[in-house]
Design a protein around this motif. Structure first.
Motif, short mmCIF file in Angstrom:
data_model
loop_
_atom_site.label_atom_id
_atom_site.label_comp_id
_atom_site.label_asym_id
_atom_site.label_seq_id
_atom_site.Cartn_x
_atom_site.Cartn_y
_atom_site.Cartn_z
N GLN A 150 39.58 37.26 30.87
CA GLN A 150 40.93 37.30 31.45
C GLN A 150 41.13 38.53 32.32
OE1 GLN A 150 43.34 36.99 27.95
NE2 GLN A 150 42.81 34.83 27.61
N PHE A 151 40.63 39.66 31.86
CA PHE A 151 40.78 40.89 32.64
C PHE A 151 40.06 40.81 33.98
CE2 PHE A 151 38.86 45.03 33.75
CZ PHE A 151 40.03 45.72 34.09
N LEU A 152 38.82 40.32 33.97
CA LEU A 152 38.04 40.26 35.20
C LEU A 152 38.51 39.16 36.14
CD1 LEU A 152 34.54 41.04 33.70
CD2 LEU A 152 35.92 42.54 35.12
N ASN A 153 39.37 38.28 35.66
CA ASN A 153 39.99 37.28 36.52
C ASN A 153 41.46 37.57 36.77
OD1 ASN A 153 38.17 34.77 37.22
ND2 ASN A 153 37.55 35.48 35.20
N GLY A 154 41.90 38.73 36.36
CA GLY A 154 43.29 39.10 36.52
C GLY A 154 43.55 39.86 37.80
N PRO A 155 44.82 40.15 38.07
CA PRO A 155 45.19 40.78 39.35
C PRO A 155 44.68 42.21 39.51
CG PRO A 155 47.08 40.63 37.88
CD PRO A 155 46.00 39.82 37.25
N ASP A 156 44.48 42.94 38.41
CA ASP A 156 44.02 44.32 38.55
C ASP A 156 42.60 44.37 39.09
OD1 ASP A 156 46.44 45.14 37.57
OD2 ASP A 156 45.69 45.71 35.58
N PHE A 157 41.68 43.61 38.47
CA PHE A 157 40.29 43.66 38.92
C PHE A 157 40.11 42.97 40.26
CE2 PHE A 157 35.96 41.83 39.05
CZ PHE A 157 35.24 43.01 39.06
N LEU A 158 40.58 41.74 40.40
CA LEU A 158 40.40 41.03 41.66
C LEU A 158 41.16 41.71 42.80
CD1 LEU A 158 40.50 37.28 40.55
CD2 LEU A 158 38.50 38.70 41.07
N GLY A 159 42.31 42.30 42.48
CA GLY A 159 43.04 43.05 43.50
C GLY A 159 42.27 44.28 43.94
N PHE A 160 41.63 44.96 43.00
CA PHE A 160 40.80 46.11 43.35
C PHE A 160 39.69 45.70 44.30
CE2 PHE A 160 36.93 48.52 42.77
CZ PHE A 160 37.36 49.83 42.90
N VAL A 161 38.99 44.60 43.97
CA VAL A 161 37.88 44.15 44.82
C VAL A 161 38.39 43.75 46.20
CG1 VAL A 161 36.02 42.47 45.07
CG2 VAL A 161 36.51 43.45 42.83
N ALA A 162 39.55 43.12 46.26
CA ALA A 162 40.12 42.72 47.55
C ALA A 162 40.43 43.95 48.40
CB ALA A 162 41.38 41.88 47.33
N ARG A 163 40.97 44.98 47.78
CA ARG A 163 41.28 46.20 48.55
C ARG A 163 40.01 46.94 48.95
NH1 ARG A 163 45.18 46.19 44.58
NH2 ARG A 163 44.13 47.80 43.33
N LEU A 164 39.00 46.89 48.09
CA LEU A 164 37.72 47.54 48.41
C LEU A 164 37.03 46.86 49.58
CD1 LEU A 164 35.28 49.42 47.71
CD2 LEU A 164 34.53 47.61 46.15
N THR A 165 37.01 45.55 49.57
CA THR A 165 36.23 44.79 50.55
C THR A 165 37.05 44.34 51.76
OG1 THR A 165 36.71 42.70 49.43
CG2 THR A 165 34.75 43.91 48.71
N GLY A 166 38.38 44.28 51.61
CA GLY A 166 39.21 43.71 52.66
C GLY A 166 39.07 42.20 52.76
N ASP A 167 38.51 41.59 51.73
CA ASP A 167 38.20 40.15 51.74
C ASP A 167 39.35 39.39 51.07
OD1 ASP A 167 37.04 37.62 51.57
OD2 ASP A 167 35.04 38.44 51.21
N GLU A 168 39.94 38.45 51.77
CA GLU A 168 41.06 37.67 51.24
C GLU A 168 40.61 36.34 50.63
OE1 GLU A 168 43.84 37.22 54.39
OE2 GLU A 168 44.37 39.36 54.47
N ARG A 169 39.31 36.09 50.57
CA ARG A 169 38.82 34.81 50.07
C ARG A 169 38.61 34.77 48.56
NH1 ARG A 169 33.35 34.35 53.08
NH2 ARG A 169 33.41 36.59 52.60
N LEU A 170 38.81 35.89 47.88
CA LEU A 170 38.48 35.97 46.46
C LEU A 170 39.30 34.98 45.65
CD1 LEU A 170 38.45 39.85 45.98
CD2 LEU A 170 36.70 38.38 46.97
N ALA A 171 38.61 34.24 44.77
CA ALA A 171 39.30 33.25 43.95
C ALA A 171 39.15 33.54 42.46
CB ALA A 171 38.77 31.85 44.26
N PHE A 172 37.91 33.79 42.00
CA PHE A 172 37.71 34.01 40.57
C PHE A 172 36.37 34.72 40.36
CE2 PHE A 172 35.52 30.06 41.45
CZ PHE A 172 34.40 30.09 40.64
N ALA A 173 36.22 35.25 39.17
CA ALA A 173 34.97 35.89 38.75
C ALA A 173 34.39 35.12 37.57
CB ALA A 173 35.20 37.34 38.37
N ASP A 174 33.09 34.87 37.60
CA ASP A 174 32.46 34.40 36.38
C ASP A 174 31.90 35.61 35.63
OD1 ASP A 174 30.06 34.89 37.70
OD2 ASP A 174 29.71 32.79 38.16
N VAL A 175 31.78 35.46 34.33
CA VAL A 175 31.56 36.62 33.47
C VAL A 175 30.51 36.31 32.42
CG1 VAL A 175 32.70 38.27 31.93
CG2 VAL A 175 34.03 37.16 33.74
#
Length: 243
Positions: free
Chosen positions: A122-147
Motif C-alpha cells: 500500500q505504501f509503495l502504491n500510495g501518493p507519497d512514494f509515487l508522488g516522489f517518483v513523479a517529481r523526481l522523474t517529471g513523468d506523468e505516466r506513473l500508474a502503480f508499482a509492483d512489489v
C-alpha cells in the motif's frame, strides 16, 4: 514491524533537486530514503519473515519457485543433488537465484498476505512514494508499482539483463535496501554495465537507500560471497505506466 506501523518518507528529501542528475544518468542512489523508524521496522519484518520462496531461472522462459521451507526439509542427499544440478548449469542457462516474497502477485491472486506485507504494498502504491517518483522523474505516466521482498544469501545472484517487457509497460525499477550493514566485498552490488560489458557504476546495498533507474538499462547483481555475515534484504519491483 506491525501492519499499523506508519511508513514515512524522509521529510528532508528534495526530489526536484535530484531531477537533473537522474535525467543525465538515468539512475540515482538516494540515501536515508525513509524515516529511521520506518526503515528499522521494514528491516525487522523482512528479517523475521518465514514465507520465502527460492526463485531460480534455469532456462529461457522457465522459472522455478520452491518454498524454502520445503527445500530445507529435503533429505540432505536430495538437497545436495538439487544444488549440484544448479551448480552444473552453464552461465548461459542459470540466470538468477535468490529468495523472494512476491507481494503484489500474491495479493493479485487473492492469496492471504500478512498485514505488514500488505502495508508495504500500500505504501509503495500510495501518493507519497509515487508522488516522489513523479517529481523526481517529471513523468506523468506513473500508474502503480509492483512489489516483492528479496533475500540474497551466499551464492545468490542476478545476471545481466535490461528489464524490458513491453506488455507490462515498465518505466522504472527500484530497490529499497534494508540490510543495516554491508560491504562491497560481500558481493550483492547492483552493477550497471556499459556497451562493452564493463561495470560503469555500482551501488552497494546501503541501509535505507533507494536505488532507482529507468528501464531498459543493463544491470546485474553480483554474487553474494561466503564472507557475507547477514542476508542482503530489500524491497524491489517496477513502476508501470497506465494502459
Amino acid at each position: 514491524m506491525t501492519g499499523s506501523l506508519p511508513l514515512r518518507l524522509n521529510s528532508r528529501l528534495r526530489p526536484a533537486a535530484y531531477r537533473s542528475v537522474f535525467e543525465r544518468h538515468g539512475r540515482l542512489h538516494i540515501p536515508d530514503f525513509l524515516e529511521p523508524s520506518s526503515a528499522a521496522g521494514l528491516h525487522a519484518r523482512l528479517k523475521a519473515a518465514e514465507d520465502w520462496t527460492r526463485s531460480i531461472h534455469v532456462t529461457q522462459g522457465e522459472d522455478l519457485d520452491i518454498s524454502v521451507r520445503d527445500l530445507e526439509a529435503l533429505p540432505p542427499a536430495e538437497r545436495e543433488q538439487f544444488e549440484r544440478s544448479l551448480a552444473d548449469s552453464s552461465d548461459d542457462t542459470l540466470q538468477y537465484m535468490f529468495d523472494t516474497v512476491r507481494i503484489s502477485a500474491e495479493l493479485k491472486a487473492g492469496r492471504p498476505m500478512a498485514a505488514p506485507m500488505q502495508a508495504i504494498h500500500q505504501f509503495l502504491n500510495g501518493p507519497d512514494f509515487l508522488g516522489f517518483v513523479a517529481r523526481l522523474t517529471g513523468d506523468e505516466r506513473l500508474a502503480f508499482a509492483d512489489v516483492m521482498a528479496t533475500r540474497y544469501l551466499p551464492g545468490h545472484f542476478l545476471t545481466a539483463h535490461g528489464d524490458e517487457n513491453p506488455l507490462e509497460r515498465r518505466l522504472y525499477a527500484y530497490v529499497l535496501n534494508l540490510t543495516p550493514e554491508w560491504r562491497a566485498d560481500w558481493g550483492g552490488v547492483l552493477m550497471f554495465l556499459d556497451d562493452d560489458g564493463h561495470v560503469a557504476e555500482g551501488y552497494v546495498p546501503a541501509f535505507n537507500a533507494l536505488n532507482i533507474f529507468s528501464v531498459p538499462q543493463t544491470h546485474a547483481v553480483s554474487m553474494v560471497t561466503r564472507l557475507a555475515r547477514t542476508p542482503r534484504l530489500s524491497v524491489t519491483g517496477w513502476i508501470h505506466a497506465r494502459d
